[in-house]
Enzyme design. Structure first.
Site, PDB file in Angstrom:
ATOM      1  CE  LYS A 270      -2.978   2.589   3.089  1.00 13.59           C
ATOM      2  NZ  LYS A 270      -3.792   2.644   4.384  1.00 13.59           N
ATOM      3  CG  ASP A 275      -5.342   7.973   4.950  1.00 12.54           C
ATOM      4  OD1 ASP A 275      -6.239   8.689   4.106  1.00 12.54           O
ATOM      5  OD2 ASP A 275      -5.443   7.079   5.801  1.00 12.54           O
ATOM      6  CE  LYS A 282      -6.352   8.882   8.146  1.00 17.93           C
ATOM      7  NZ  LYS A 282      -6.892   7.824   9.052  1.00 17.93           N
ATOM      8  CG  ASP A 293      -1.577   5.313   4.935  1.00 18.14           C
ATOM      9  OD1 ASP A 293      -1.434   4.399   5.795  1.00 18.14           O
ATOM     10  OD2 ASP A 293      -2.800   5.600   4.468  1.00 18.14           O
ATOM     11  CG  ASP A 352      -9.821   7.549   6.915  1.00 16.76           C
ATOM     12  OD1 ASP A 352      -8.727   7.516   6.180  1.00 16.76           O
ATOM     13  OD2 ASP A 352      -9.771   7.866   8.317  1.00 16.76           O
ATOM     14  CD  GLU A 354      -6.567   5.280   2.840  1.00 14.92           C
ATOM     15  OE1 GLU A 354      -7.606   5.262   3.475  1.00 14.92           O
ATOM     16  OE2 GLU A 354      -5.389   4.995   2.966  1.00 14.92           O
ATOM     17  NE  ARG A 356     -10.415  -1.069   4.120  1.00 12.20           N
ATOM     18  CZ  ARG A 356     -10.921  -1.267   5.499  1.00 12.20           C
ATOM     19  NH1 ARG A 356     -12.213  -1.946   5.535  1.00 12.20           N
ATOM     20  NH2 ARG A 356     -10.453  -0.851   6.422  1.00 12.20           N
TER      21      ARG A 356
HETATM   22  N1  BES Z   1      -3.951   4.259   7.156  1.00 10.35           N
HETATM   23  C1  BES Z   1      -5.221   4.277   7.875  1.00 10.35           C
HETATM   24  C2  BES Z   1      -4.862   3.190   9.075  1.00 10.35           C
HETATM   25  C3  BES Z   1      -3.670   3.661  10.041  1.00 10.35           C
HETATM   26  C4  BES Z   1      -4.270   4.045  11.326  1.00 10.35           C
HETATM   27  C5  BES Z   1      -2.606   3.639   9.937  1.00 10.35           C
HETATM   28  C6  BES Z   1      -3.406   4.752  12.096  1.00 10.35           C
HETATM   29  C7  BES Z   1      -1.615   3.869  10.844  1.00 10.35           C
HETATM   30  C8  BES Z   1      -1.767   4.472  12.015  1.00 10.35           C
HETATM   31  C9  BES Z   1      -6.113   3.799   7.004  1.00 10.35           C
HETATM   32  O1  BES Z   1      -6.292   4.184   5.838  1.00 10.35           O
HETATM   33  C10 BES Z   1      -7.446   4.068   7.712  1.00 10.35           C
HETATM   34  O2  BES Z   1      -7.755   5.054   7.807  1.00 10.35           O
HETATM   35  N2  BES Z   1      -8.101   3.199   8.300  1.00 10.35           N
HETATM   36  C11 BES Z   1      -9.382   3.401   9.148  1.00 10.35           C
HETATM   37  C12 BES Z   1     -10.545   2.396   8.273  1.00 10.35           C
HETATM   38  C13 BES Z   1     -11.864   2.657   8.990  1.00 10.35           C
HETATM   39  C14 BES Z   1     -12.447   4.002   8.270  1.00 10.35           C
HETATM   40  C15 BES Z   1     -12.694   1.548   8.527  1.00 10.35           C
HETATM   41  C16 BES Z   1      -9.094   3.132  10.457  1.00 10.35           C
HETATM   42  O3  BES Z   1      -8.496   2.400  10.901  1.00 10.35           O
HETATM   43  O4  BES Z   1      -9.744   4.174  11.270  1.00 10.35           O
HETATM   44 ZN    ZN Z   2      -4.446   4.914   5.038  1.00  7.77          ZN
HETATM   45 MN    MN Z   3      -7.488   6.009   5.786  1.00  6.49          MN
END
Ligand code: BES
Ligand code: ZN
Ligand code: MN
Length: 505
Positions: A270, A275, A282, A293, A352, A354, A356
């Site tokens: 990824k 992000d 966020k 990210d 968010d 994204e 996947r």
């Molecule tokens: N890049 C983030 C995940 C992340 C969070 C990595 C904190 C490192 C530290 C990912 O894209 C994300 O935002 N995931 C969301 C998914 C949710 C919206 C289902 C998450 O984990 O909150």
């Molecule tokens: Zn992300």
């Molecule tokens: Mn995200």
């Protein structure tokens, strides 16, 4: 910093490093130095809490009878527990505790350890590797750093029997470190400098090492039908890229053996260079962390560098999907339905989630084009994996027990540990959508698992593993061989996986 290996010799200048095992038993070189200094080493041990335990050390400044800056006695712990990993840690600690040595020189005397498994030359090589890994810094944007904070150390010399073997072994380890450092650099770069196009250009530099590197533009991906990845990218003025790297290091086989045996193994990453969350934006606090990210992509690029650098005898494909996830007038909306390259449609309920979406098209593309023996993807995919495992393990999700077992073992061997998490039909149903083939988020529970379940829908029958590295990609504190910052977690692990199972002998 220069790391070198030579015949055993007693140090006459700089810092002299010698060793003791558990119980405070001195190695022969330490004994000699003790005699030369009129018993200063033994006196210091008696006066202190030093017992020769692993990770303990003791420093004696300017001992009489020598012209040394200092003597440092490092603990090795119990000889039978002295593994290559422990030797690496010791090397890391040698570096950390001499990096400001005024003389700029460290001489390490590595003797054979009674009752130990590793010969002195291998101990020395592993210590050198550990010292090198710890010496990493990302300082290019610091123009006003005080001299008092900068390292002074210029050279670490290891003296050991079999030093030519030590040098040979270290040279290979150094190639892995090159990959680790490349990854750490990429992960540390700020997001105004590192974006899909510039990250792709960094990957392109691997061509010098004999890696074939193709860069797919957004237009090309559009023709391939990669609607999931492109939907994420559309809110940004930075155009998306996909990079396909190929290292063909396996010896060529005769035609009679068929082509199946030559199928490559594949690693995917990824690469969200920033992000923001997109329209599902966020919170401001901590958003700067989302520059890393792209950690999964960084690991795949660094891994390819390590494998090519040490000329691994394996055919390996690396694929990274590179996008920036931004809000904006053209950004994807919650509720949008996109069509992935696989033909499966996705209802994007949260912009968010994204990563996947990016990996869905990368995995499908890789599977269709290369028919690999397996695919392993890495992604800073979910905050939920940090809730589950903190920074102690990366999450491992897989449809294949053999691959899982091998990954877990490789992780233990290099101290990049994986914890296997479940997947299954019940979780799979949680991402069914009323409006499309699937939605990109599950419910409240099992956030890392539903994310993995989403990826699983794009791998077909290919043996596959997903490593959720959100908790381990960046570290806030120094560890013996990993200074704080980008860790490059995954490079050493996957290099080890390849070495142990997928190289021709
Ligand atoms: N890049 C983030 C995940 C992340 C969070 C990595 C904190 C490192 C530290 C990912 O894209 C994300 O935002 N995931 C969301 C998914 C949710 C919206 C289902 C998450 O984990 O909150
Ligand atoms: Zn992300
Ligand atoms: Mn995200």
């Amino acid at each position: 910093m220069r790391i070198s290996f030579d015949k055993p010799a007693q140090a006459s200048n700089g810092v002299a490093v010698v060793f003791a095992t558990a119980g405070g038993k001195l190695t022969p070189s330490a004994e000699k130095l003790d005699k030369k200094t009129g018993g200063a080493v033994q006196r210091a041990i008696k006066a202190s809490h030093f017992k020769g335990d692993a990770d303990q050390f003791l420093k004696i400044w300017t001992p009489a009878g020598t012209r040394l800056e200092a003597v440092m006695v490092m603990g090795l712990g119990k000889p039978e527990a002295l593994t290559d990993l422990q030797a690496q840690k010791t090397g890391g600690l040698i570096y950390a505790n001499t990096r400001r040595a005024k003389s700029g020189t460290v001489n390490v005397a590595v003797d054979p350890v009674d009752g130990g498994k590793l010969p002195a030359n291998e101990l020395a090589a592993q210590m050198g590797y550990g010292a090198l890994l710890r010496s990493y810094r990302f300082g290019k944007y610091r123009t006003k750093e005080k001299d008092s904070a900068k390292p002074i150390l210029k050279s670490i010399k290891f003296g050991c029997p079999g030093h030519l073997n030590a040098r040979r072994s270290y040279n290979v380890l150094g190639k892995i470190a090159d990959g680790v450092f490349f990854t750490r650099d990429l992960v540390s770069e700020p997001p105004n400098i590192l974006y899909p196009e510039s990250l792709a250009n960094e990957a392109k530099k691997l061509e010098k090492l004999g890696v074939k590197v193709e860069i797919l533009t957004a237009a090309r991906m559009k023709r391939l039908g990669m609607g999931a990845l492109l939907g994420v990218a559309q809110g940004s003025v930075r155009e998306a890229r996909m990079v396909v790297m190929q290292w063909n290091g396996a010896p060529k086989r005769g035609k009679s053996e068929g082509s199946r045996a030559d199928a490559p193994i594949a690693f995917l990453g990824k690469g969200v260079t920033f992000d923001t969350g997109g329209i599902s934006i966020k919170p401001a606090a901590g958003m700067e962390d989302m520059k890393w990210d792209m950690g999964g992509a960084g690991v795949v690029i660094g891994l390819m560098r390590a494998l090519a650098g040490r000329k691994a005898k394996a055919n390996v494909v690396g694929v990274v999907g590179l996008v920036e996830n931004m809000p904006g007038g053209n950004a994807q909306r919650p509720g949008d339905i996109v069509t992935s390259m696989s033909g499966q449609t996705i209802e994007v309920l949260n912009t968010d989630a994204e990563g996947r979406l990016v990996l869905a098209d990368a995995l499908w593309y890789c599977k269709e084009r290369f028919k690999p023996k397996f695919m392993v993807n890495l992604a800073t995919l979910t905050g939920a994996i940090i809730v589950s495992l903190a920074d102690q393990y990366a999450g491992l999700f897989s449809n294949n027990d053999t691959l899982s077992g091998r990954l877990t073992k490789a992780g233990e061997a290099v101290d990049e540990k994986l914890w296997r998490m479940p997947i299954g039909d019940g979780y799979d149903r949680m991402i069914d959508s009323d409006a499309a083939d699937m939605k990109n988020i599950g419910g409240r529970g099992g956030g890392s698992i539903t994310a993995a379940q989403f990826l699983h829908r794009f791998v077909g029958k290919t043996p596959w593993a997903h490593l959720d590295i959100a908790g381990v990609t960046w570290s806030k504190k120094d560890a013996p061989t990993v200074p704080k910052g980008g860790t490059a977690f995954g490079v050493r692990l996957l290099d080890r996986l390849v070495k142990d199972h997928y190289e021709s002998k």
